[in-house]
Write an enzyme that holds these catalytic residues in place. Structure first.
Site, PDB file in Angstrom:
ATOM      1  N   SER A   1       0.706  -1.070  -0.009  1.00 40.53           N
ATOM      2  CA  SER A   1      -0.038   0.063  -0.166  1.00 40.53           C
ATOM      3  C   SER A   1       1.030   1.173  -0.143  1.00 40.53           C
ATOM      4  CB  SER A   1      -0.917   0.010   1.276  1.00 40.53           C
ATOM      5  OG  SER A   1      -1.366   1.222   1.399  1.00 40.53           O
TER       6      SER A   1
ATOM      7  N   TYR B   1      -1.754   0.452  10.737  1.00 43.39           N
ATOM      8  CA  TYR B   1      -1.957  -0.020   9.337  1.00 43.39           C
ATOM      9  C   TYR B   1      -0.578   0.266   8.556  1.00 43.39           C
ATOM     10  CZ  TYR B   1      -3.681  -0.936   4.515  1.00 43.39           C
ATOM     11  OH  TYR B   1      -3.786  -1.376   3.033  1.00 43.39           O
TER      12      TYR B   1
END
Length: 255
Positions: A140, A153
């Site tokens: 990501s 995250y």
């Protein structure tokens, strides 16, 4: 590029929805026999049926990537595979560091990092034996920059990025490529909804005013393009964002 017989099997984790499901469909359309895994057996069985009905080859296998014994049992069925797409992962919560839930942090690390490690370790011999293997790590943009409320995250995705980068160094000289694809804002049915515990209002705010966030198909096309480059071409890192997103913290939102 039609995959060679020795490398025509592609394993995709987290394939029950979103990017994983879209990648399975697109790799199947490119001639791979896809093995789709996820915890939700009904979802991946339906996906396999759909791929088969469209003329592709697909096998569904219920798997929790954080269960190492189950992963090893799954991997034992393969002598060779051509592609592994480590897609299983996800985000939980958006609390600041001061109040973040350690259980959510632990779960994100287990799924995004340890899950990727488990499956990659278990299938690396079969990828090498194919003579033309590819490991894809779906990280990501969170793995390349920080943002407020994303600590857990972001930490997990940074670790996943480092896993891919280190693996590439360690196995250079073997017939296995390591590709990292790092998407920015992608609007899928479940990502934000899962992150906010099913709160539809909070999930909708993530994409509010953004005319065209990326779709699962956009990212799947990117993965498929990288995988189907000639064997000597390694796409080390590919960052893909919607035009409206300049960084993790800079997004154009229309009024």
């Amino acid at each position: 590029m039609t995959p060679a017989a020795a490398s025509r099997i592609a394993v995709i984790t987290g394939a029950s929805s979103g990017i994983g499901a879209a990648t399975a469909r697109q790799l199947a359309a490119e001639g791979y026999r896809v093995v789709i895994t996820a915890r939700r057996k009904d979802r991946i069985e339906a996906l396999a049926e759909g791929i088969s009905a469209a003329g592709g080859q697909a096998t569904a296998y219920a798997l929790d990537v954080t269960d190492r014994a189950a992963v090893d049992e799954f991997a034992s069925a393969f002598r060779t595979i051509g592609v592994l797409v480590n897609n299983a992962g996800g985000a939980l919560g958006a609390d600041p560091i001061a109040t973040g839930d350690p259980a959510q942090w632990r779960q994100m690390y287990e799924t995004n990092v340890i899950g990727t490690l488990n499956v990659t370790q278990a299938l690396l011999p079969a990828l090498t034996a194919s003579g033309d293997g590819t490991v894809v790590v779906l990280s990501s943009t969170a793995g390349h920059g920080t943002y407020e409320g994303g600590g857990g995250y972001v930490a997990a995705k940074h670790a996943e990025h480092v896993l891919a980068e280190t693996l590439r160094l360690e196995i250079v000289g073997t017939p296995v490529r390591v590709i990292e694809v790092a998407p920015g804002m992608v609007k899928t049915d479940e990502f934000a909804l899962t992150r906010f515990g099913g709160d539809t209002e909070k999930a909708a705010k993530v994409y509010a005013g953004v005319a065209e966030p990326l779709t699962a198909d956009d990212v799947a096309e990117t993965i498929t393009w990288a995988v189907t480059r000639p064997s000597h071409v390694n796409i080390d890192l590919l960052v893909v964002r919607p035009r409206a997103q300049a960084s993790n913290t800079k997004v154009h939102r229309e009024q």
